[in-house]
Each structure stands twice: as structure tokens, then as C-alpha cells.
Scaffold this motif. Structure first.
Motif, PDB file in Angstrom:
ATOM      1  N   PRO A   1       0.839  -1.307  -0.044  1.00  0.00           N
ATOM      2  CA  PRO A   1      -0.072  -0.009   0.070  1.00  0.00           C
ATOM      3  C   PRO A   1       0.642   1.377   0.217  1.00  0.00           C
ATOM      4  N   VAL A   2       0.168   2.258  -0.656  1.00  0.00           N
ATOM      5  CA  VAL A   2       1.007   3.487  -0.735  1.00  0.00           C
ATOM      6  C   VAL A   2       0.308   4.465   0.185  1.00  0.00           C
ATOM      7  N   PRO A   3       1.043   5.156   1.256  1.00  0.00           N
ATOM      8  CA  PRO A   3       0.210   6.148   1.947  1.00  0.00           C
ATOM      9  C   PRO A   3      -0.269   7.244   1.240  1.00  0.00           C
ATOM     10  N   ALA A   4      -1.735   7.484   1.460  1.00  0.00           N
ATOM     11  CA  ALA A   4      -2.483   8.606   0.494  1.00  0.00           C
ATOM     12  C   ALA A   4      -2.337  10.039   1.221  1.00  0.00           C
TER      13      ALA A   4
ATOM     14  N   ARG B   1      -0.719  11.824   5.300  1.00  0.00           N
ATOM     15  CA  ARG B   1       0.151  11.705   6.417  1.00  0.00           C
ATOM     16  C   ARG B   1      -0.901  11.505   7.794  1.00  0.00           C
ATOM     17  N   LEU B   2      -1.944  12.188   7.553  1.00  0.00           N
ATOM     18  CA  LEU B   2      -3.033  12.098   8.684  1.00  0.00           C
ATOM     19  C   LEU B   2      -4.284  11.355   8.384  1.00  0.00           C
ATOM     20  N   PRO B   3      -5.162  10.894   9.429  1.00  0.00           N
ATOM     21  CA  PRO B   3      -6.256  10.078   8.994  1.00  0.00           C
ATOM     22  C   PRO B   3      -7.163  11.098   8.523  1.00  0.00           C
ATOM     23  N   TYR B   4      -8.379  10.494   7.793  1.00  0.00           N
ATOM     24  CA  TYR B   4      -9.382  11.298   7.276  1.00  0.00           C
ATOM     25  C   TYR B   4     -10.462  11.184   8.305  1.00  0.00           C
ATOM     26  N   ARG B   5     -11.113  12.249   8.641  1.00  0.00           N
ATOM     27  CA  ARG B   5     -12.415  12.438   9.498  1.00  0.00           C
ATOM     28  C   ARG B   5     -13.469  12.393   8.534  1.00  0.00           C
ATOM     29  N   VAL B   6     -14.271  11.290   8.842  1.00  0.00           N
ATOM     30  CA  VAL B   6     -15.487  11.115   7.702  1.00  0.00           C
ATOM     31  C   VAL B   6     -16.616  10.779   8.744  1.00  0.00           C
ATOM     32  N   LYS B   7     -17.735  11.301   8.319  1.00  0.00           N
ATOM     33  CA  LYS B   7     -19.068  11.132   8.929  1.00  0.00           C
ATOM     34  C   LYS B   7     -19.797   9.678   8.077  1.00  0.00           C
ATOM     35  N   VAL B   8     -20.066   8.932   8.914  1.00  0.00           N
ATOM     36  CA  VAL B   8     -20.599   7.631   8.326  1.00  0.00           C
ATOM     37  C   VAL B   8     -22.080   7.604   8.769  1.00  0.00           C
TER      38      VAL B   8
ATOM     39  N   ALA C   1      -7.573   0.355   0.396  1.00  0.00           N
ATOM     40  CA  ALA C   1      -6.421  -0.270   1.052  1.00  0.00           C
ATOM     41  C   ALA C   1      -5.287  -0.062   0.272  1.00  0.00           C
ATOM     42  N   CYS C   2      -5.068   0.234  -0.855  1.00  0.00           N
ATOM     43  CA  CYS C   2      -3.942   0.404  -1.402  1.00  0.00           C
ATOM     44  C   CYS C   2      -3.313   1.875  -1.818  1.00  0.00           C
ATOM     45  N   GLY C   3      -4.179   2.869  -1.639  1.00  0.00           N
ATOM     46  CA  GLY C   3      -3.667   4.423  -1.364  1.00  0.00           C
ATOM     47  C   GLY C   3      -3.639   4.996  -2.708  1.00  0.00           C
ATOM     48  N   HIS C   4      -3.979   4.361  -3.837  1.00  0.00           N
ATOM     49  CA  HIS C   4      -4.044   4.935  -5.196  1.00  0.00           C
ATOM     50  C   HIS C   4      -5.381   5.540  -5.680  1.00  0.00           C
ATOM     51  N   SER C   5      -6.510   5.574  -4.828  1.00  0.00           N
ATOM     52  CA  SER C   5      -7.765   6.114  -5.235  1.00  0.00           C
ATOM     53  C   SER C   5      -7.537   7.621  -5.133  1.00  0.00           C
ATOM     54  N   LYS C   6      -8.367   8.361  -6.096  1.00  0.00           N
ATOM     55  CA  LYS C   6      -8.336   9.672  -6.162  1.00  0.00           C
ATOM     56  C   LYS C   6      -9.376  10.314  -5.161  1.00  0.00           C
ATOM     57  N   LYS C   7     -10.303   9.237  -4.540  1.00  0.00           N
ATOM     58  CA  LYS C   7     -11.412   9.782  -3.827  1.00  0.00           C
ATOM     59  C   LYS C   7     -11.109   9.237  -2.267  1.00  0.00           C
ATOM     60  N   GLN C   8     -10.113   9.466  -1.903  1.00  0.00           N
ATOM     61  CA  GLN C   8      -9.619   8.848  -0.402  1.00  0.00           C
ATOM     62  C   GLN C   8     -10.614   9.437   0.290  1.00  0.00           C
ATOM     63  N   PRO C   9     -10.937   8.631   1.559  1.00  0.00           N
ATOM     64  CA  PRO C   9     -10.290   7.589   1.848  1.00  0.00           C
ATOM     65  C   PRO C   9     -11.052   6.315   1.210  1.00  0.00           C
ATOM     66  N   PHE C  10     -12.102   6.477   0.342  1.00  0.00           N
ATOM     67  CA  PHE C  10     -12.825   5.329  -0.207  1.00  0.00           C
ATOM     68  C   PHE C  10     -12.236   5.237  -1.564  1.00  0.00           C
TER      69      PHE C  10
ATOM     70  N   ALA D   1      -5.463   6.674   6.586  1.00  0.00           N
ATOM     71  CA  ALA D   1      -4.860   7.330   5.362  1.00  0.00           C
ATOM     72  C   ALA D   1      -3.325   6.833   4.773  1.00  0.00           C
ATOM     73  N   CYS D   2      -2.742   6.258   5.966  1.00  0.00           N
ATOM     74  CA  CYS D   2      -1.374   6.036   5.765  1.00  0.00           C
ATOM     75  C   CYS D   2      -1.230   4.532   5.314  1.00  0.00           C
ATOM     76  N   LYS D   3      -2.543   3.715   5.561  1.00  0.00           N
ATOM     77  CA  LYS D   3      -2.702   2.306   4.891  1.00  0.00           C
ATOM     78  C   LYS D   3      -1.860   1.402   5.869  1.00  0.00           C
ATOM     79  N   HIS D   4      -1.343   1.562   6.860  1.00  0.00           N
ATOM     80  CA  HIS D   4      -0.552   0.821   7.686  1.00  0.00           C
ATOM     81  C   HIS D   4      -1.231   0.374   9.181  1.00  0.00           C
ATOM     82  N   THR D   5      -2.549   0.790   9.095  1.00  0.00           N
ATOM     83  CA  THR D   5      -3.175   0.577  10.403  1.00  0.00           C
ATOM     84  C   THR D   5      -3.481  -1.047  10.740  1.00  0.00           C
ATOM     85  N   LYS D   6      -3.399  -1.382  11.882  1.00  0.00           N
ATOM     86  CA  LYS D   6      -3.637  -2.732  12.539  1.00  0.00           C
ATOM     87  C   LYS D   6      -5.127  -2.917  12.467  1.00  0.00           C
TER      88      LYS D   6
END
Length: 128
Positions: A37-40, A42-49, A59-68, A97-102
Motif C-alpha cells: 500500500p502507498v500512504p495517501a 500523513r494524517l487520518p481522514y475524519r469522515v461522517k458515516v 487499502a492500496c492508497g491509489h484512489s483519487k477519492k480517498q479514503p474511499f 490514510a497511511c494504509k498501515h493500520t492494524k
């Protein structure tokens, strides 16, 4: 060197993963598909779900619609699939957003480690 691979790389304007190969006494750069995965960001995205809604976290980091996910993994990282999840209730969450979360897709603070690693690489590059 495979001409079709070179042409495809130029068309995609891939800059993330490069390798230099000699070709007619000049250096040519082309990219390969990534398996890590490529980090999209450096900080996480705050999203209302919304409760009951299904989401596809990139999960790959290549999306232009991060974090989705937008399907970019199909060409740039075919070995990495998005993570589908359903929100349990309406709330704001921190998505990695870094794609390295456990604890995918939620942030667990791993970005601090990724950021530190990038800083160390940068400093080592200065003194080479």
C-alpha cells in the motif's frame, strides 16, 4: 525492455514506483504495479458515516477519492482489494490514510511510525 510496458507507463504517467533501465545510452524510467500500500496522506481522514450504509475503504492508497475506493487498484495494485465495511451508527470516524493500520479501516496511530520512517529516509538522503 518491453515496449508495450514502457508505452503503458508513459500513458499512465506513473511516478510512484520507478526503476531506471539503460536504453540507447539514456536512462528511461517506467513504473510497475505495486504490491504494497502507498500512504495517501500523513494524517487520518475524519469522515461522517451513516448507520447501515456500506463503504469501501481504499487499502492500496491509489484512489483519487480517498479514503474511499474508486477502482484504481485494478490497474495500479491488483493484489490489494478495498475493505468493505458497514457503519453501525451515525457518527464521525477517523479512517486510516497511511494504509498501515492494524485496525483497518480505522486509524490506530500507525501514521506516526510512517511519518517518522519518512523523516529518517529524508535525513539519510541529505548525508549521502
Amino acid at each position: 525492455m518491453n515496449t508495450a510496458l514502457f508505452t503503458a507507463a508513459v500513458r499512465r504517467e506513473c511516478t510512484r514506483s520507478r526503476r531506471s533501465l539503460p536504453l540507447f545510452t539514456s536512462m528511461v524510467q517506467y513504473c510497475q504495479q505495486t504490491t504494497q500500500p502507498v500512504p495517501a496522506a500523513r494524517l487520518p481522514y475524519r469522515v461522517k458515516v451513516s448507520a447501515g450504509k456500506r463503504y469501501a475503504w481504499c487499502a492500496c492508497g491509489h484512489s483519487k477519492k480517498q479514503p474511499f475506493c474508486d477502482g484504481a487498484h485494478k490497474t495500479k495494485a491488483p493484489g490489494i482489494s478495498p475493505l468493505h465495511f458497514t457503519a453501525e451508527k451515525d457518527k464521525a470516524v477517523m479512517l486510516c490514510a497511511c494504509k498501515h493500520t492494524k485496525n483497518a479501516p480505522y486509524c490506530d496511530g500507525s501514521h506516526v511510525k510512517v511519518f517518522f520512517r519518512d523523516v529518517v529516509r529524508s535525513v539519510k538522503g541529505i548525508f549521502k
